[in-house]
Design a protein around this motif. Structure first.
Motif, PDB file in Angstrom:
ATOM      1  N   LEU A 193      70.752 -13.248 -35.514  1.00 19.16           N
ATOM      2  CA  LEU A 193      70.894 -11.803 -35.648  1.00 19.16           C
ATOM      3  C   LEU A 193      71.751 -11.442 -36.857  1.00 19.16           C
ATOM      4  O   LEU A 193      71.489 -10.445 -37.537  1.00 19.16           O
ATOM      5  CB  LEU A 193      71.519 -11.214 -34.382  1.00 19.16           C
ATOM      6  N   LYS A 194      72.765 -12.265 -37.120  1.00 17.42           N
ATOM      7  CA  LYS A 194      73.612 -11.991 -38.274  1.00 17.42           C
ATOM      8  C   LYS A 194      72.879 -12.269 -39.583  1.00 17.42           C
ATOM      9  O   LYS A 194      73.095 -11.572 -40.581  1.00 17.42           O
ATOM     10  CB  LYS A 194      74.892 -12.831 -38.206  1.00 17.42           C
ATOM     11  N   SER A 195      72.017 -13.272 -39.578  1.00 15.13           N
ATOM     12  CA  SER A 195      71.298 -13.607 -40.810  1.00 15.13           C
ATOM     13  C   SER A 195      70.324 -12.502 -41.206  1.00 15.13           C
ATOM     14  O   SER A 195      70.088 -12.261 -42.387  1.00 15.13           O
ATOM     15  CB  SER A 195      70.544 -14.929 -40.650  1.00 15.13           C
ATOM     16  N   ARG A 196      69.767 -11.832 -40.200  1.00  9.30           N
ATOM     17  CA  ARG A 196      68.868 -10.695 -40.442  1.00  9.30           C
ATOM     18  C   ARG A 196      69.260  -9.572 -39.493  1.00  9.30           C
ATOM     19  O   ARG A 196      68.639  -9.415 -38.438  1.00  9.30           O
ATOM     20  CB  ARG A 196      67.408 -11.090 -40.232  1.00  9.30           C
ATOM     21  N   PRO A 197      70.288  -8.802 -39.818  1.00  4.69           N
ATOM     22  CA  PRO A 197      70.791  -7.785 -38.880  1.00  4.69           C
ATOM     23  C   PRO A 197      69.697  -6.816 -38.444  1.00  4.69           C
ATOM     24  O   PRO A 197      68.939  -6.307 -39.271  1.00  4.69           O
ATOM     25  CB  PRO A 197      71.875  -7.066 -39.695  1.00  4.69           C
ATOM     26  N   PRO A 198      69.608  -6.571 -37.134  1.00  6.87           N
ATOM     27  CA  PRO A 198      68.569  -5.656 -36.631  1.00  6.87           C
ATOM     28  C   PRO A 198      68.821  -4.215 -37.081  1.00  6.87           C
ATOM     29  O   PRO A 198      69.953  -3.811 -37.341  1.00  6.87           O
ATOM     30  CB  PRO A 198      68.712  -5.771 -35.110  1.00  6.87           C
ATOM     31  N   MET A 199      67.741  -3.465 -37.161  1.00  7.81           N
ATOM     32  CA  MET A 199      67.828  -2.032 -37.429  1.00  7.81           C
ATOM     33  C   MET A 199      67.881  -1.295 -36.092  1.00  7.81           C
ATOM     34  O   MET A 199      67.189  -1.665 -35.149  1.00  7.81           O
ATOM     35  CB  MET A 199      66.609  -1.562 -38.226  1.00  7.81           C
ATOM     36  N   VAL A 200      68.735  -0.276 -36.019  1.00  8.17           N
ATOM     37  CA  VAL A 200      68.875   0.519 -34.798  1.00  8.17           C
ATOM     38  C   VAL A 200      68.340   1.918 -35.058  1.00  8.17           C
ATOM     39  O   VAL A 200      68.635   2.522 -36.088  1.00  8.17           O
ATOM     40  CB  VAL A 200      70.347   0.606 -34.349  1.00  8.17           C
ATOM     41  N   VAL A 201      67.538   2.414 -34.121  1.00 10.04           N
ATOM     42  CA  VAL A 201      67.019   3.780 -34.199  1.00 10.04           C
ATOM     43  C   VAL A 201      67.324   4.484 -32.885  1.00 10.04           C
ATOM     44  O   VAL A 201      67.009   3.962 -31.818  1.00 10.04           O
ATOM     45  CB  VAL A 201      65.496   3.810 -34.455  1.00 10.04           C
ATOM     46  N   ILE A 202      67.953   5.634 -32.974  1.00 14.12           N
ATOM     47  CA  ILE A 202      68.173   6.472 -31.794  1.00 14.12           C
ATOM     48  C   ILE A 202      67.429   7.776 -32.001  1.00 14.12           C
ATOM     49  O   ILE A 202      67.636   8.452 -33.013  1.00 14.12           O
ATOM     50  CB  ILE A 202      69.668   6.746 -31.546  1.00 14.12           C
ATOM     51  N   GLU A 203      66.549   8.097 -31.079  1.00 16.65           N
ATOM     52  CA  GLU A 203      65.775   9.326 -31.182  1.00 16.65           C
ATOM     53  C   GLU A 203      66.361  10.376 -30.249  1.00 16.65           C
ATOM     54  O   GLU A 203      66.333  10.230 -29.028  1.00 16.65           O
ATOM     55  CB  GLU A 203      64.299   9.068 -30.850  1.00 16.65           C
TER      56      GLU A 203
END
Length: 406
Positions: free
Chosen positions: A216-226
């Motif tokens: 997860l650190k190598s490719r940090p996830p994107m967060v979306v809050i709608e």
């Protein structure tokens, strides 16, 4: 008020008596105002269409959080050795801090790789880690979505795109891949569902909880809050920024928080510049029309010199003469603007079908209150600016000399 009404009534009557002469004199204004109405209506239609396209391709209710894995030093982008990032637990904690009860959150990790099909062909795939609520964005073709139980138990159950299912089992029903084991980078995964992916990519979707911290650190996830509504977006954004500040102390600058509203703002700025430039260009025709108005009034002053002299001889003041000719100027300007408004609307009715035919887009002109206000302001300004000189010239006539002229 009665005096003003009488002045305009007299002015309209005088314009009607010499209607052809008046129309020919303000023809430039009719064309200029018509062009202005047409351009503003078409630009408003373009702006409306652009907003609809932005709304259909991006969610204006979304608050997006991305991890900054680099920093700029002396105009050089340098990779960071350490930075904050989201995992499932932090994501859930952030959702709990959001006051909008109907808000939805999505966490997505993504990397690329390849997978071998039955004929040993290598196919490029996208490997995504998601949470259960992401299923709201996907259409299920067969099987089931990733569930909350999959996330809690960290099961290696995956959902694949219909394109990948067809590539792995060509000429066979899609559902035959269900419960099969596929491998991505040597790891086995059990297929539990088939979805129509948002893109045409071959895609594998797994529970994000099976990914370790290092990945997860190598490719940090994107967060979306709608948020539930557009009005809730600033509130949700503020709560997200507060959570980042409190949770990632000293690392809150590792994140960028933004919304899609900036796209609407960029579009608005672009159309505003376009509207101003085109308005200035078309304004030349309106100025030509204003010169026509002034020409009509100067001729009127010459023709009515004796009348002006008589009025001044019986007690009319300079202000009365100025008011008389300014009312005539405004009346002529209103007539030209009204005819220009009709001409502009007719032009848009002709232009819109041509644009729709050539572009194959559902484009429509938009008639707004702003356009009508602009036309009214233009009429008043033209009437005052180009009617002032003839009015002042008439008011300065000597009564005796004016009466003696034929």
């Amino acid at each position: 008020m009665k005096r003003i009404t009488h002045l305009f009534k007299t002015a309209f009557n005088d314009a009607r008596k010499n209607l052809l002469h008046t129309l020919l004199s303000v023809l430039g204004m009719v064309i200029g105002v018509g062009a202005l109405v047409a351009i503003l209506s078409l630009i408003d239609g373009m702006e409306k269409y652009a907003h609809e396209q932005i709304s259909s391709t991006t969610s204006l209710e979304s608050v997006i959080i991305r991890t900054n894995t680099t920093k700029r030093i002396d105009n050089v982008q340098i990779s960071k050795e350490d930075y904050g990032f989201f995992n499932y637990a932090r994501f859930k904690n952030m959702l709990d801090e959001v006051s909008d009860e109907n808000a939805k959150g999505f966490l997505r990790y993504q990397e690329s790789g390849f997978i071998n099909t039955n004929d040993s062909t290598e196919r490029g795939v996208l490997f995504s880690g998601m949470v259960d609520t992401w299923s709201d964005k996907l259409e299920l073709r067969a099987g089931r979505f990733i569930s909350l139980e999959d996330l809690r138990n960290r099961t290696k159950n995956v959902v694949v795109s219909s394109e990948l299912a067809e590539a792995l089992k060509p000429q066979k029903p899609l559902h035959e891949i269900l419960n099969d084991t596929i491998r991505f980078k040597g790891e086995p995964f059990n297929v539990i569902g088939i979805i129509d992916a948002p893109s045409d990519n071959l895609e594998i979707i797994c529970p994000i909880t099976i990914l370790d911290e290092e990945k997860l650190k190598s490719r940090p996830p994107m967060v979306v809050i709608e948020a539930s509504t557009v009005e809730q977006v600033p509130i949700v954004k503020g709560e997200v920024e507060s959570f980042l500040e409190n949770t990632f102390k000293g690392q809150s600058d590792d994140f960028s928080v933004f919304t899609n509203e900036f796209r609407v703002e960029q579009a608005n700025q672009g159309f505003l510049v376009f509207r101003i430039i085109m308005g200035l260009i078309v304004g030349i025709s309106v100025i030509v029309g204003g010169v026509g108005v002034m020409n009509v009034l100067l001729i009127s002053v010459t023709e009515r010199t004796s009348e002006i002299g008589v009025r001044k001889a019986v007690g009319a003041k300079k202000a009365d003469i100025v008011a008389q000719f300014l009312s005539e100027s405004l009346s002529i300007s209103f007539i030209g603007s009204f005819l220009g408004l009709i001409l502009g609307v007719i032009f848009t009715f002709i232009a819109v079908p041509i644009v729709k035919y050539l572009t194959k887009m559902p484009f429509e002109a938009a008639y707004t209150l702003d356009t009508l206000l602009i036309i009214m302001i233009v009429s008043i300004l033209i009437g005052i600016i180009f009617g002032t000189y003839p009015a002042m010239k008439a008011s300065k006539l000597d009564p005796v000399d004016a009466i003696r002229r034929e």
